[in-house]
Design a protein around this motif. Structure first.
Motif, mmCIF file in Angstrom:
data_model
loop_
_atom_site.group_PDB
_atom_site.id
_atom_site.type_symbol
_atom_site.label_atom_id
_atom_site.label_comp_id
_atom_site.label_asym_id
_atom_site.label_seq_id
_atom_site.Cartn_x
_atom_site.Cartn_y
_atom_site.Cartn_z
ATOM 1 N N SER A 134 0.794 -1.226 0.000
ATOM 2 C CA SER A 134 0.000 0.000 0.000
ATOM 3 C C SER A 134 0.835 1.288 0.000
ATOM 4 C CB SER A 134 -0.934 0.023 1.226
ATOM 5 O OG SER A 134 -0.191 -0.111 2.425
ATOM 6 N N ARG A 135 2.134 1.180 0.330
ATOM 7 C CA ARG A 135 2.975 2.373 0.375
ATOM 8 C C ARG A 135 4.233 2.164 -0.464
ATOM 9 N NH1 ARG A 135 0.925 5.751 4.611
ATOM 10 N NH2 ARG A 135 2.374 7.288 3.714
ATOM 11 N N ASP A 136 4.980 3.251 -0.692
ATOM 12 C CA ASP A 136 6.185 3.155 -1.511
ATOM 13 C C ASP A 136 7.354 2.593 -0.708
ATOM 14 O OD1 ASP A 136 7.961 5.523 -0.474
ATOM 15 O OD2 ASP A 136 5.935 6.339 -0.680
ATOM 16 N N THR A 137 8.402 2.206 -1.417
ATOM 17 C CA THR A 137 9.538 1.526 -0.798
ATOM 18 C C THR A 137 10.245 2.387 0.235
ATOM 19 O OG1 THR A 137 9.897 0.237 -2.816
ATOM 20 C CG2 THR A 137 11.739 0.371 -1.272
ATOM 21 N N GLU A 138 10.440 3.676 -0.064
ATOM 22 C CA GLU A 138 11.145 4.570 0.855
ATOM 23 C C GLU A 138 10.396 4.703 2.176
ATOM 24 O OE1 GLU A 138 12.823 9.182 1.101
ATOM 25 O OE2 GLU A 138 11.725 8.481 -0.674
ATOM 26 N N PHE A 139 9.097 4.901 2.090
ATOM 27 C CA PHE A 139 8.296 5.011 3.307
ATOM 28 C C PHE A 139 8.389 3.724 4.119
ATOM 29 C CE2 PHE A 139 4.462 3.987 5.629
ATOM 30 C CZ PHE A 139 4.216 5.129 6.369
ATOM 31 N N CYS A 140 8.249 2.579 3.447
ATOM 32 C CA CYS A 140 8.216 1.296 4.139
ATOM 33 C C CYS A 140 9.537 0.988 4.829
ATOM 34 C CB CYS A 140 7.857 0.178 3.160
ATOM 35 S SG CYS A 140 6.142 0.266 2.583
ATOM 36 N N ALA A 141 10.641 1.353 4.200
ATOM 37 C CA ALA A 141 11.944 1.105 4.818
ATOM 38 C C ALA A 141 12.060 1.835 6.146
ATOM 39 C CB ALA A 141 13.056 1.524 3.870
ATOM 40 N N SER A 142 11.648 3.091 6.167
ATOM 41 C CA SER A 142 11.721 3.886 7.394
ATOM 42 C C SER A 142 10.705 3.401 8.427
ATOM 43 C CB SER A 142 11.484 5.358 7.065
ATOM 44 O OG SER A 142 11.535 6.150 8.233
ATOM 45 N N TYR A 143 9.502 3.104 7.957
ATOM 46 C CA TYR A 143 8.436 2.645 8.859
ATOM 47 C C TYR A 143 8.832 1.336 9.550
ATOM 48 C CZ TYR A 143 4.123 0.211 10.123
ATOM 49 O OH TYR A 143 3.157 -0.515 10.790
ATOM 50 N N CYS A 144 9.378 0.403 8.799
ATOM 51 C CA CYS A 144 9.722 -0.909 9.363
ATOM 52 C C CYS A 144 10.856 -0.809 10.372
ATOM 53 C CB CYS A 144 10.074 -1.891 8.247
ATOM 54 S SG CYS A 144 8.649 -2.360 7.230
ATOM 55 N N VAL A 145 11.820 0.081 10.121
ATOM 56 C CA VAL A 145 12.886 0.301 11.095
ATOM 57 C C VAL A 145 12.309 0.870 12.380
ATOM 58 C CG1 VAL A 145 14.935 1.690 11.605
ATOM 59 C CG2 VAL A 145 14.717 0.552 9.391
ATOM 60 N N CYS A 146 11.358 1.768 12.254
ATOM 61 C CA CYS A 146 10.695 2.341 13.426
ATOM 62 C C CYS A 146 9.986 1.261 14.232
ATOM 63 C CB CYS A 146 9.695 3.410 12.990
ATOM 64 S SG CYS A 146 8.682 4.082 14.348
ATOM 65 N N MET A 147 9.259 0.389 13.550
ATOM 66 C CA MET A 147 8.542 -0.689 14.236
ATOM 67 C C MET A 147 9.515 -1.633 14.932
ATOM 68 S SD MET A 147 5.209 -0.506 14.103
ATOM 69 C CE MET A 147 4.683 -2.202 14.411
ATOM 70 N N LEU A 148 10.607 -1.982 14.249
ATOM 71 C CA LEU A 148 11.587 -2.894 14.841
ATOM 72 C C LEU A 148 12.249 -2.257 16.063
ATOM 73 C CD1 LEU A 148 13.223 -5.508 14.821
ATOM 74 C CD2 LEU A 148 14.809 -4.414 13.216
ATOM 75 N N ASP A 149 12.661 -1.010 15.942
ATOM 76 C CA ASP A 149 13.302 -0.330 17.070
ATOM 77 C C ASP A 149 12.360 -0.254 18.267
ATOM 78 O OD1 ASP A 149 15.569 -0.015 15.577
ATOM 79 O OD2 ASP A 149 15.169 2.091 15.044
ATOM 80 N N THR A 150 11.094 0.020 18.009
ATOM 81 C CA THR A 150 10.125 0.143 19.100
ATOM 82 C C THR A 150 9.884 -1.196 19.782
ATOM 83 O OG1 THR A 150 9.027 1.942 17.888
ATOM 84 C CG2 THR A 150 7.814 0.938 19.709
ATOM 85 N N LEU A 151 9.707 -2.250 18.982
ATOM 86 C CA LEU A 151 9.466 -3.581 19.544
ATOM 87 C C LEU A 151 10.675 -4.071 20.332
ATOM 88 C CD1 LEU A 151 7.650 -5.248 16.503
ATOM 89 C CD2 LEU A 151 6.638 -4.758 18.741
ATOM 90 N N GLU A 152 11.864 -3.819 19.803
ATOM 91 C CA GLU A 152 13.066 -4.227 20.530
ATOM 92 C C GLU A 152 13.258 -3.380 21.787
ATOM 93 O OE1 GLU A 152 16.263 -4.274 17.460
ATOM 94 O OE2 GLU A 152 16.356 -6.391 18.082
ATOM 95 N N GLY A 153 12.887 -2.109 21.709
ATOM 96 C CA GLY A 153 13.029 -1.228 22.860
ATOM 97 C C GLY A 153 12.168 -1.656 24.033
ATOM 98 N N GLU A 154 11.010 -2.211 23.750
ATOM 99 C CA GLU A 154 10.134 -2.681 24.821
ATOM 100 C C GLU A 154 10.222 -4.193 24.998
ATOM 101 O OE1 GLU A 154 6.376 -1.191 23.405
ATOM 102 O OE2 GLU A 154 5.946 -3.049 22.313
ATOM 103 N N ALA A 155 11.190 -4.816 24.335
ATOM 104 C CA ALA A 155 11.451 -6.265 24.469
ATOM 105 C C ALA A 155 10.219 -7.112 24.171
ATOM 106 C CB ALA A 155 11.981 -6.574 25.879
ATOM 107 N N SER A 156 9.520 -6.764 23.098
ATOM 108 C CA SER A 156 8.291 -7.493 22.760
ATOM 109 C C SER A 156 8.336 -8.150 21.378
ATOM 110 C CB SER A 156 7.087 -6.546 22.838
ATOM 111 O OG SER A 156 7.245 -5.452 21.957
ATOM 112 N N LEU A 157 9.528 -8.210 20.751
ATOM 113 C CA LEU A 157 9.621 -8.841 19.437
ATOM 114 C C LEU A 157 9.286 -10.329 19.519
ATOM 115 C CD1 LEU A 157 10.306 -8.365 16.468
ATOM 116 C CD2 LEU A 157 12.690 -8.922 16.983
ATOM 117 N N ASP A 158 9.716 -10.973 20.595
ATOM 118 C CA ASP A 158 9.389 -12.393 20.775
ATOM 119 C C ASP A 158 7.887 -12.602 20.887
ATOM 120 O OD1 ASP A 158 12.012 -13.115 20.668
ATOM 121 O OD2 ASP A 158 12.291 -13.218 22.841
ATOM 122 N N ARG A 159 7.234 -11.674 21.521
ATOM 123 C CA ARG A 159 5.776 -11.779 21.665
ATOM 124 C C ARG A 159 5.094 -11.747 20.303
ATOM 125 N NH1 ARG A 159 2.146 -7.900 25.678
ATOM 126 N NH2 ARG A 159 0.205 -9.132 25.558
#
Length: 332
Positions: free
Chosen positions: A272-297
């Motif tokens: 639904s979005r362009d590649t540039e947006f998705c690259a930045s968005y996914c890094v944000c999601m990963l950093d947030t999940l790792e920051g709260e230690a919930s990636l395993d969840r």
């Protein structure tokens, strides 16, 4: 001298339409190609999420739609004039039994995504429900088919989120399964097949199809099409077994959960979005999940309402951050 009246052909058992077997055979080969790609993904030889998005997802839905459409066609051709109960129940028992077996095996082999209501479950249930439409006008059947197909778009309700109701297909969130083919919208494809068979019978198309005699090239497809259930049950164990054996000799590169997350997120986002947006968005999601230690969840497939709401909030936050970042970058 007695006069014998010529015996009329049995109308309840019309000539088998070989073209249907050929189309079914082609669909089975297409299904095998999709499953083989899924197996490669499962063992790590392709990017995670490859078969779940984009053209591969469309390919899978086309295959499933073809199978279910042919279920409707075959149901009408076999029982349209008179329901032959012995043959019906025999076939139903075979399909339903195979569906239960698949649920049991996948529950043991892949408990996180076991097949609780896949294509065979849908075929069994749709065959029962389809009997109600054999005598109805084709136009009415088409209208009901359209409503069934459209229902998940307009009628998704949290009341259907209970696991015992997932087979309906109207839950607010889609459950995780390696093969999920619920009643809505997929029963619509079966109804389309019933309606098409009715119209073909009335217009003479059915008789013309029955008169077609393809060459020897079609024999393998005809054989597969006439033994579709056996092919379905056998092909995937053979394919996945072959990939497993290959993996013992040349194992795929093992990626970290972080890399797998970014690849899957990118594929999903780019629908639904362009590649540039998705690259930045996914890094944000990963950093947030790792920051709260919930990636395993996330990888443990937590289905609780609180976790789903939290993920939705994170997605909204990262979307806003990414959009602001791109807006600022564009303004400079």
């Amino acid at each position: 001298m007695s006069i014998h009246t010529p015996t009329a052909p049995v109308q309840d058992q019309p000539k088998r339409i070989i073209a249907i077997d050929i189309v079914r055979g082609i669909a089975l080969i297409a299904m095998a190609s999709y499953h083989f790609t899924w197996d490669l993904e499962f063992f790590g030889y392709t990017d995670p999420g490859l078969t779940a998005f984009g053209w591969w997802k469309i390919y899978a839905r086309c295959i499933a739609s073809t199978f279910l459409f042919l279920v409707g066609v075959s149901l009408y051709l076999a029982h349209g004039r008179r329901i032959r109960w012995n043959g019906f129940w025999k076939r139903f028992a075979m399909v339903a039994g195979a569906a239960v077996a698949i649920s049991v095996v996948t529950r043991i082999a892949t408990p996180d995504g076991f097949i609780f209501f896949g294509i065979l479950h849908e075929i069994a249930l749709a065959s029962l429900l389809g009997l109600l439409f054999l005598r109805l006008p084709a136009l009415l059947t088409l209208v009901v088919a359209a409503l069934v197909i459209a229902a998940p778009v307009y009628l998704r309700l949290e009341a259907f989120d209970h696991p015992w109701l997932w087979w309906v297909g109207l839950s607010a969130t889609s459950p995780r399964s390696n093969d999920y083919v619920p009643l809505f919208p997929w029963f619509g494809a079966v109804l389309l097949g019933i309606a098409a068979a009715k119209l073909a019978s009335a217009s003479g198309v059915r008789a013309r199809l029955a008169s077609l005699t393809p060459g020897r090239w079609a024999n393998p497809l005809v054989f597969i099409g006439r033994h579709s259930l056996a092919f379905y049950l056998i092909h995937q164990p053979l394919l996945i077994g072959s990939v497993w054996l290959f993996s013992q000799v040349m194992p795929a590169k093992v990626e970290t959960p972080q890399v797998n997350f970014l690849k899957t997120c990118q594929l999903s986002c780019e629908q639904s979005r362009d590649t540039e947006f998705c690259a930045s968005y996914c890094v944000c999601m990963l950093d947030t999940l790792e920051g709260e230690a919930s990636l395993d969840r996330l990888y443990n497939n937590d289905q609780t309402a609180n976790w789903k709401a939290h993920l939705s909030d994170l997605a909204g936050m990262c979307t806003a951050k990414t959009e602001d970042k791109m807006t600022e970058g564009g303004a400079q």
